[in-house]
Design a protein around this motif. Structure first.
Motif, short mmCIF file in Angstrom:
data_model
loop_
_atom_site.label_atom_id
_atom_site.label_comp_id
_atom_site.label_asym_id
_atom_site.label_seq_id
_atom_site.Cartn_x
_atom_site.Cartn_y
_atom_site.Cartn_z
N PRO A 3 0.86 -0.68 0.07
CA PRO A 3 -0.41 0.40 -0.25
C PRO A 3 0.70 1.24 -0.47
O PRO A 3 0.51 2.54 -0.89
CB PRO A 3 -0.61 -0.13 1.20
CG PRO A 3 -0.50 -1.36 1.36
CD PRO A 3 0.53 -2.19 1.31
N PHE A 7 0.73 4.28 -3.05
CA PHE A 7 0.01 5.75 -2.58
C PHE A 7 1.36 6.14 -2.92
O PHE A 7 0.49 8.07 -3.00
CB PHE A 7 -0.10 5.75 -0.97
CG PHE A 7 -1.30 4.46 -0.47
CD1 PHE A 7 -2.19 3.77 -0.94
CD2 PHE A 7 -1.23 4.97 1.12
CE1 PHE A 7 -3.22 3.75 -0.65
CE2 PHE A 7 -2.34 3.90 1.27
CZ PHE A 7 -4.19 3.61 0.82
N ARG A 8 2.27 6.16 -3.24
CA ARG A 8 2.86 6.98 -3.86
C ARG A 8 2.53 7.74 -5.65
O ARG A 8 3.06 8.96 -6.05
CB ARG A 8 4.37 6.16 -3.97
CG ARG A 8 5.26 6.24 -2.45
CD ARG A 8 6.72 5.36 -3.02
NE ARG A 8 7.78 5.83 -1.83
CZ ARG A 8 8.47 6.83 -1.00
NH1 ARG A 8 8.35 7.61 -1.83
NH2 ARG A 8 8.75 7.20 0.20
N SER A 10 -0.38 7.11 -6.43
CA SER A 10 -2.53 7.13 -6.48
C SER A 10 -2.47 7.68 -5.44
O SER A 10 -2.67 6.28 -4.20
CB SER A 10 -2.79 6.12 -7.46
OG SER A 10 -4.53 6.26 -7.09
N ALA A 11 -3.13 8.54 -4.36
CA ALA A 11 -3.07 8.87 -3.29
C ALA A 11 -4.90 8.16 -3.31
O ALA A 11 -5.67 7.90 -3.66
CB ALA A 11 -3.83 10.89 -3.07
N GLN A 12 -4.06 7.07 -1.74
CA GLN A 12 -5.11 6.24 -1.59
C GLN A 12 -5.52 5.26 -2.02
O GLN A 12 -6.04 4.43 -2.55
CB GLN A 12 -6.41 7.52 -0.79
CG GLN A 12 -6.57 7.47 0.35
CD GLN A 12 -6.88 9.41 -0.09
OE1 GLN A 12 -7.27 10.09 -0.91
NE2 GLN A 12 -4.90 9.99 0.55
N GLY A 13 -4.98 4.94 -2.79
CA GLY A 13 -5.02 4.22 -4.27
C GLY A 13 -6.21 4.05 -4.84
O GLY A 13 -6.90 3.42 -6.11
N TRP A 145 -6.43 -1.44 2.14
CA TRP A 145 -5.04 -2.21 1.60
C TRP A 145 -4.16 -2.93 1.45
O TRP A 145 -4.64 -3.47 1.60
CB TRP A 145 -4.42 -0.82 0.61
CG TRP A 145 -5.32 -0.13 -0.27
CD1 TRP A 145 -5.62 0.85 0.02
CD2 TRP A 145 -5.17 -0.91 -2.38
NE1 TRP A 145 -7.04 1.70 -1.30
CE2 TRP A 145 -6.43 0.27 -2.34
CE3 TRP A 145 -5.54 -1.86 -2.45
CZ2 TRP A 145 -6.91 1.17 -3.56
CZ3 TRP A 145 -5.72 -1.42 -3.76
CH2 TRP A 145 -6.14 -0.06 -4.47
#
Length: 320
Positions: A3, A7-8, A10-13, A145
């Protein structure tokens, strides 16, 4: 990737999955609450909170699997008691419609002596009961996640003064790693009198998943051959066909599309010992229903004592 790594990128996936609650602002469904679910494996679903928390929509990689009726999921659901109990059909729509919790099937009446209320000597049951028209309370909504799942937990009541007091607790688990949804339900008699109980899971498939090349799945299901010669196609004068047989011992049924995904349902055949097949091929309706259900004729299971509960589960998976 982990996760933290995701998150790097996509913000919060959210580039891969999302979970949000919305309100419909136009058309027949204006005011209806939905939870929209999107997973990395291409599943997208709308959970209709004002329709028992059922799955109003299910799609996979942009391709619709569920059925959409001309009713267009009106909010609120029109009076299910109307038209001699056929008012249910004024709101009937969507991929999953839960039927119960004290009746499923055609409109009927049953004795009500167990309620111990002199003014009600008969229960009046509209088509497929009343639970589908009830509003759900959200008790949990999370996208995890680390665990690889999105979880939505709901509470729904079917209640009458001097009548039944039934509670449905539902847990959806959407996998973030494969195209799978697990539905776990518990029905509890919260009243102090015994009450009738039954439940039916009305899974409805429509075009484009349903077409002339679609075939039923289920190695142990006696209804599996029904689309082999009587192929799925719309007819203006088609009259619906409902067949019910014993559920397969392994609880596995499904549909293979001619060009598209394979939908598989697995359930506890001991808890849902009957499975019906609904063929509604009239033009403009064109739907196929897969319907695991309890046996209302079995007195040993069609009644809940005060405080008693029943557990049910259905696992839904989609493969390319």
């Amino acid at each position: 990737m982990t996760p933290a790594e995701l998150f790097r990128l996509s913000a919060q996936g959210r580039g891969l999955a999302d979970l949000r609650q919305v309100v419909v602002s136009d058309g027949p469904g204006t005011g209806a609450r939905l939870i929209e679910v999107r997973t990395p494996q291409g599943l997208a679903a709308d959970i209709a909170l004002d329709r028992c928390g059922d799955l109003l929509r299910l799609s996979w990689r942009g391709r619709e699997i569920g059925w959409h009726a001309a009713t267009n999921a009106p909010h609120p659901w029109p009076d299910a008691e109307a038209e001699h109990g056929l008012g249910f059909l004024r709101g009937f729509d969507g991929f999953l419609v839960t039927c119960g919790l004290d009746h499923h099937g055609i409109p009927t009446e049953t004795p009500a002596a167990e309620m111990n209320y002199p003014l009600r000597d008969r229960h009046v049951h509209p088509m497929h009961g009343r639970i589908a028209t009830q509003k759900a309370e959200v008790t949990e909504k999370s996208l995890d996640w680390d665990q690889g799942e999105a979880v939505i937990c709901l509470r729904v009541q079917q209640v009458s003064v001097f009548g039944e007091n039934l509670e449905l607790r539902r847990r959806y688990t959407f996998s973030l790693n494969d195209a799978r949804v697990d539905i776990v339900d518990r029905v509890t008699n919260r009243g102090y009198r015994p009450t009738r109980h039954g439940i039916l899971y009305h899974f409805n498939i429509g075009y484009p998943a349903l077409d002339a090349g679609a075939r039923l799945l289920g190695d142990q299901w006696v209804l599996r051959d029904r689309l082999d010669t009587d192929r799925a196609a719309p007819f203006d004068d088609h009259v619906e066909i409902v067949e019910a047989e014993a559920s397969p011992d392994d609880g596995v049924i499904g549909l293979k599309c001619a060009e598209g995904p394979e939908l598989t349902l697995q359930f506890d055949a001991a808890a849902l010992p009957v499975t019906a097949l609904w063929r509604a091929f009239q033009s403009g309706t064109f739907a196929l229903g897969l319907e695991p259900q309890t046996d209302l004729a079995d007195a040993s299971v069609s009644r809940l004592q005060a405080g008693e509960h029943r557990d049910y589960w259905v696992a839904l998976s989609v493969n390319g």
